[in-house]
Structure formats: structure tokens, C-alpha cells
Design an enzyme around this catalytic site. Structure first.
Site, PDB file in Angstrom:
ATOM      1  N   CYS A 163      17.163  49.572   7.982  1.00 47.79           N
ATOM      2  CA  CYS A 163      15.995  49.133   7.146  1.00 47.79           C
ATOM      3  C   CYS A 163      14.940  48.626   8.058  1.00 47.79           C
ATOM      4  O   CYS A 163      13.800  48.271   7.448  1.00 47.79           O
ATOM      5  CB  CYS A 163      16.527  48.162   6.070  1.00 47.79           C
ATOM      6  SG  CYS A 163      17.814  48.734   5.094  1.00 47.79           S
ATOM      7  N   HIS A 302      11.207  40.317   5.457  1.00 46.53           N
ATOM      8  CA  HIS A 302      12.000  41.467   5.196  1.00 46.53           C
ATOM      9  C   HIS A 302      12.410  41.212   3.405  1.00 46.53           C
ATOM     10  O   HIS A 302      12.360  42.064   2.949  1.00 46.53           O
ATOM     11  CB  HIS A 302      13.193  41.404   5.948  1.00 46.53           C
ATOM     12  CG  HIS A 302      14.103  42.786   5.843  1.00 46.53           C
ATOM     13  ND1 HIS A 302      13.364  44.032   5.846  1.00 46.53           N
ATOM     14  CD2 HIS A 302      15.504  42.801   5.474  1.00 46.53           C
ATOM     15  CE1 HIS A 302      14.473  44.888   5.620  1.00 46.53           C
ATOM     16  NE2 HIS A 302      15.602  44.370   5.516  1.00 46.53           N
ATOM     17  N   GLU A 313      17.334  34.840   6.851  1.00 48.55           N
ATOM     18  CA  GLU A 313      15.791  35.088   7.389  1.00 48.55           C
ATOM     19  C   GLU A 313      15.064  33.867   7.239  1.00 48.55           C
ATOM     20  O   GLU A 313      14.167  33.226   7.982  1.00 48.55           O
ATOM     21  CB  GLU A 313      15.060  36.042   6.670  1.00 48.55           C
ATOM     22  CG  GLU A 313      13.686  36.563   7.074  1.00 48.55           C
ATOM     23  CD  GLU A 313      13.170  37.463   6.457  1.00 48.55           C
ATOM     24  OE1 GLU A 313      12.198  38.188   6.916  1.00 48.55           O
ATOM     25  OE2 GLU A 313      13.581  38.179   5.306  1.00 48.55           O
ATOM     26  N   LYS A 334       8.866  43.602  -1.531  1.00 48.91           N
ATOM     27  CA  LYS A 334       9.909  44.155  -2.096  1.00 48.91           C
ATOM     28  C   LYS A 334      10.113  43.337  -3.624  1.00 48.91           C
ATOM     29  O   LYS A 334      10.666  44.142  -4.461  1.00 48.91           O
ATOM     30  CB  LYS A 334      11.070  43.962  -1.251  1.00 48.91           C
ATOM     31  CG  LYS A 334      11.251  44.689  -0.102  1.00 48.91           C
ATOM     32  CD  LYS A 334      12.410  44.409   0.771  1.00 48.91           C
ATOM     33  CE  LYS A 334      12.771  45.241   1.976  1.00 48.91           C
ATOM     34  NZ  LYS A 334      11.745  44.512   2.914  1.00 48.91           N
ATOM     35  N   HIS A 339      13.256  47.983  -2.237  1.00 52.33           N
ATOM     36  CA  HIS A 339      13.569  47.869  -0.809  1.00 52.33           C
ATOM     37  C   HIS A 339      13.444  49.768  -0.393  1.00 52.33           C
ATOM     38  O   HIS A 339      14.459  50.423  -0.789  1.00 52.33           O
ATOM     39  CB  HIS A 339      14.888  47.699  -0.720  1.00 52.33           C
ATOM     40  CG  HIS A 339      15.247  47.367   0.861  1.00 52.33           C
ATOM     41  ND1 HIS A 339      14.523  47.983   1.797  1.00 52.33           N
ATOM     42  CD2 HIS A 339      16.320  46.933   1.599  1.00 52.33           C
ATOM     43  CE1 HIS A 339      14.948  47.703   3.048  1.00 52.33           C
ATOM     44  NE2 HIS A 339      15.911  46.991   2.729  1.00 52.33           N
ATOM     45  N   PHE A 397      20.856  47.105   8.982  1.00 51.48           N
ATOM     46  CA  PHE A 397      22.431  47.206   9.128  1.00 51.48           C
ATOM     47  C   PHE A 397      22.581  47.428  10.584  1.00 51.48           C
ATOM     48  O   PHE A 397      22.031  48.528  11.063  1.00 51.48           O
ATOM     49  CB  PHE A 397      22.781  48.073   8.324  1.00 51.48           C
ATOM     50  CG  PHE A 397      23.040  47.805   6.859  1.00 51.48           C
ATOM     51  CD1 PHE A 397      22.588  46.559   6.635  1.00 51.48           C
ATOM     52  CD2 PHE A 397      23.457  48.591   5.925  1.00 51.48           C
ATOM     53  CE1 PHE A 397      22.973  46.183   5.070  1.00 51.48           C
ATOM     54  CE2 PHE A 397      23.774  48.630   4.540  1.00 51.48           C
ATOM     55  CZ  PHE A 397      23.319  47.203   4.143  1.00 51.48           C
TER      56      PHE A 397
END
Length: 413
Positions: A163, A302, A313, A334, A339, A397
Site C-alpha cells: 500500500c 495513510h 499512525e 480514503k 483504499h 504490509f
């Protein structure tokens, strides 16, 4: 001295608009792109809502025969690149095409091709598998097809960091121009993974929201968040060496001045719990840009709407900025488009540029219930105010952290 790098073109295919103008108008109108899965029968799936691209016709952007040899993630990238190139005003017929490169990431490539040909393999045997399966499936083909479509013969790379792919791809394009590898780079990300195995896999991981309410499915930083909503699309920008852009009279939308990357080295899916990896990526971006922390007033997070991401975050922002974190406007694009995986950072980069040029910070749509552990300003409402610096975060990830710092363009650095 490294060369200055500016943004001179932008293109987007998103769940709320098929070009940058539609996308940005949708953002300002707080339009959400969430709806039921239409690409396959999802009646047995726990996840019911996604953010699909709507009304996309590849024939409007490319030759029909060429489109048939591309999977959807490539088609999105070629379409967004067409808009970005047209927006930039580059006349490719007059350019040295060995000095124009591509850096376009995709986290997954084509799950559609894999599913389709695996079914043939099982049902009809190996001789029936499409000979083009591999070149249609692999993730580097977005960069490859964009280069082929427009004859771009410079450096062509594909960054795959889950991502964080979109942000890393833009960052590596920025580095390529700084270092003199190319003078112009088409950069960004693309993804189309709304498929049976894609949705099933992320559902099994408990990463996707199981909400059936479009207004409460992608709600970053909200205490009631339950997972992310799968989106799809592409964001492509034209990055260009500053003096070159000025010489040809290009419109300059903003300047990239910092790029930071780290690894959590912690877990294959969870960010580091103390936020140290993401914090350090932000610090590196600011260090390169020579910007004091107190001058940062806006961060595009994010902000996936998963419990762990949003909490960790938040900790990362506090760790990087200390007490000043409370003064920063933080939003998540988002909240409207879901996403986009490998395309997320690229489309969010475009949102950052538009927020700088329009002096407008969009809201985190759907944010209602405050979380005691996520206690910063997540933009419950929009703000009409000057944005000089925009810091955009992407986390992937595998522990990938990428932050990119964009500045309002000024003649002197």
C-alpha cells in the site's frame, strides 16, 4: 547540488471521478464512492461494500486492440497517464524520449488474469492457458504499457511496496530526476483488485470493513471504524526538472522537496505499535526539505480505517512532531474513495497538490465518534486556508513506510 523537481501534470481515474477535475470536485462536495460489489456475485461474502471505478471505457483513452492486451490495472494507468501528459503540455514529438521515464507501481497486478486462467487450467488443462497470462498479470506491466503507449524510452521502473507503492513510485521518480537519470518522469500507482480472491483474502485477514452503510464503512480515526474499504483506480503525475519546466512555460502545480522511507522490521501486516518507523520516514522527508516541524500545518494520512493503522499512525505523528502534532490538520482521502492499495499514495498525492493550489483542506468524511487514543485534529470539517507544505504518508504490509513532502511552488527554495 541536486536538481529541483516540480509537478507539471496530473491524471486520475478514481471511484468518484474519471479525471482530476471530477475527482477534486467530488472531494470538495464530500462525495463518497462506496457501493455494493458489482464485478462478481458477492452474496456469500461478508464484505458487501467497495469503491469501484464507474463508467470507465478504455476505448475513450486508447486503441481498442491495445486495450484488449491490457488488464484493467494497466488500462487505468494508461488512461490516467494520457490526462497527465495532456495536462503537462509536453509535445512528445519534439522531446528526447530517452529522457522521459516511467515509475508506476501496483501492489498486486492482475488478480483477474490469475483467476481467469487458473479456472481454465483446472477445467480444461494446461494447454488452454492464455500464452499472454504472465505479461498481462505481472505488476510491472503498468509502467511497461504506459511507456509503450507514449513511446517513453527513459528509465522504467515498478516499485512494489504493497500500500506504499504509489508514494514510493513518486519518490523514486523524484530521486531519478534529482540524480539526472531522467528530466521528466510519469509517476504514480494503479490497482484493480476487486475480485473474488482479492476480497476473500483481505476479508480472511479481517482487514476489510463489514459495514453495510456507505456512510459508516470507511471512517478513518473514528472509534467505530471496522476496517478499510477496497477501492480501485490510478493516479499519475508528471514530475519535471524545474529549469526545464520553466524554459518551456509549463504550469507548475507544486514542488517535491522531501522523501523519506523506513522499514518497521516488525510484522508482516501490523505497523510498529509505537509508530517509530513511520515517524522516522516523516522526519527524513522534513530533513531533506529543510523544513522545521512547526511549519507543517497539514498531513494527508495513510488513514485506512483499520484499528491498528489509525492508532499507530497517530502515535507516529505525535512521535515525529511532539506537542505541535495537536496543531496539524490531518485528513484521510480514503474516507471518500476507500483504499486504492498500490494507487492510494498517488491519488492522495494529487489530493495534496490540489489542497495546496486551492488553499483548501478537505474533511475526513464520515468521522463522527472521537477515539480517546486518536486525539488529534482529523478534519471533521474542511478548512479554507493557505497550505504551504503537504506531507503525505503511505504505509504498506511488510513494514514499508513512505512519506513525501510537497511545497507550494515559489521561485526561490
Amino acid at each position: 547540488m541536486s536538481r529541483r523537481v516540480v509537478v507539471t501534470g496530473m491524471g486520475a481515474i478514481t471511484p468518484i471521478g474519471l479525471n482530476v477535475k471530477e475527482f477534486w470536485e467530488g472531494i470538495k462536495a464530500e462525495k463518497i464512492g462506496f457501493g455494493p460489489i458489482t464485478k462478481f456475485d458477492a452474496s456469500e461474502y461478508k464484505c458487501k461494500l467497495v469503491a469501484e471505478v464507474k463508467g470507465f471505457d478504455p476505448k475513450e483513452y486508447m486503441d481498442f486492440k491495445a486495450a484488449k492486451r491490457m488488464e484493467l490495472f494497466c488500462q487505468y494507468a494508461v488512461a490516467a497517464s494520457k490526462e497527465a501528459l495532456e495536462d503537462s503540455g509536453l509535445d512528445l514529438a519534439k522531446e528526447d524520449l530517452f529522457r522521459i521515464g516511467t515509475s508506476i507501481g501496483s501492489g498486486i497486478g492482475s488478480l483477474q488474469a490469475l483467476e481467469r486462467e487458473h479456472t481454465k487450467l483446472i477445467e480444461k488443462g494446461p494447454s488452454k492457458v492464455n500464452p499472454l497470462l504472465v505479461p498481462m498479470m505481472i505488476s510491472n506491466m503498468a509502467a511497461g504499457n504506459v511507456a509503450i503507449a507514449y513511446g517513453l524510452r527513459g528509465k522504467s521502473i515498478n516499485v512494489v511496496t504493497a500500500c506504499a507503492s504509489g508514494t514510493n513510485s513518486i519518490g523514486e521518480a523524484y530521486r531519478s530526476i534529482q540524480a539526472g537519470d531522467c528530466d521528466v518522469m510519469l509517476a504514480g500507482g494503479t490497482e484493480s483488485s476487486v475480485t473474488p480472491i482479492g476480497i476473500a483474502g483481505f476479508t480472511a485477514l479481517t482487514a476489510l470493513s463489514d459495514s453495510s452503510d456507505p456512510m459508516r464503512c470507511s471512517i478513518p480515526f473514528d472509534k467505530e471504524r471496522s476496517g478499510f474499504v477496497m477501492g480501485e483506480g490510478s493516479g499519475i503525475i508528471v514530475l519535471e526538472e524545474l529549469e526545464r519546466a520553466k524554459k518551456r512555460g509549463a504550469t507548475i502545480y507544486g514542488e517535491v522537496i522531501g522523501y523519506g522511507c523506513t522499514s518497521d522490521a516488525y510484522h508482516i501486516t501490523s505497523p510498529a505499535e509505537d509508530g517509530s518507523g513511520a515517524a522516522k520516514a516523516m522526519e527524513y522527508a522534513l530533513l531533506e526539505g529543510r523544513v522545521q516541524k512547526e511549519l507543517i500545518t497539514y498531513i494527508n494520512a495513510h488513514g485506512t480505517s483499520t484499528h491498528h493503522n489509525d492508532l499507530f499512525e497517530t502515535r507516529a505523528i505525535k512521535l515525529a512532531f511532539g506537542e505541535h502534532a495537536k496543531e496539524i490538520r490531518i485528513n484521510s482521502t480514503k474516507s471518500m474513495i476507500g483504499h486504492l492499495l498500490g494507487a492510494a499514495g498517488a491519488v492522495e498525492f494529487i489530493a495534496c497538490v490540489k489542497q495546496i493550489t486551492d488553499q483548501y483542506i478537505h474533511s475526513t468524511v464520515g468521522y463522527q465518534v472521537a477515539d480517546e487514543e486518536c486525539d488529534l485534529n482529523y478534519c471533521k470539517k474542511p478548512y479554507q486556508e493557505e497550505v504551504v507544505y503537504a506531507l503525505s504518508n503511505s504505509l504498506g504490509f511488510g513494514g514499508h513506510n513512505a512519506s513525501i513532502l510537497i511545497k507550494k511552488y515559489m521561485e526561490t527554495k
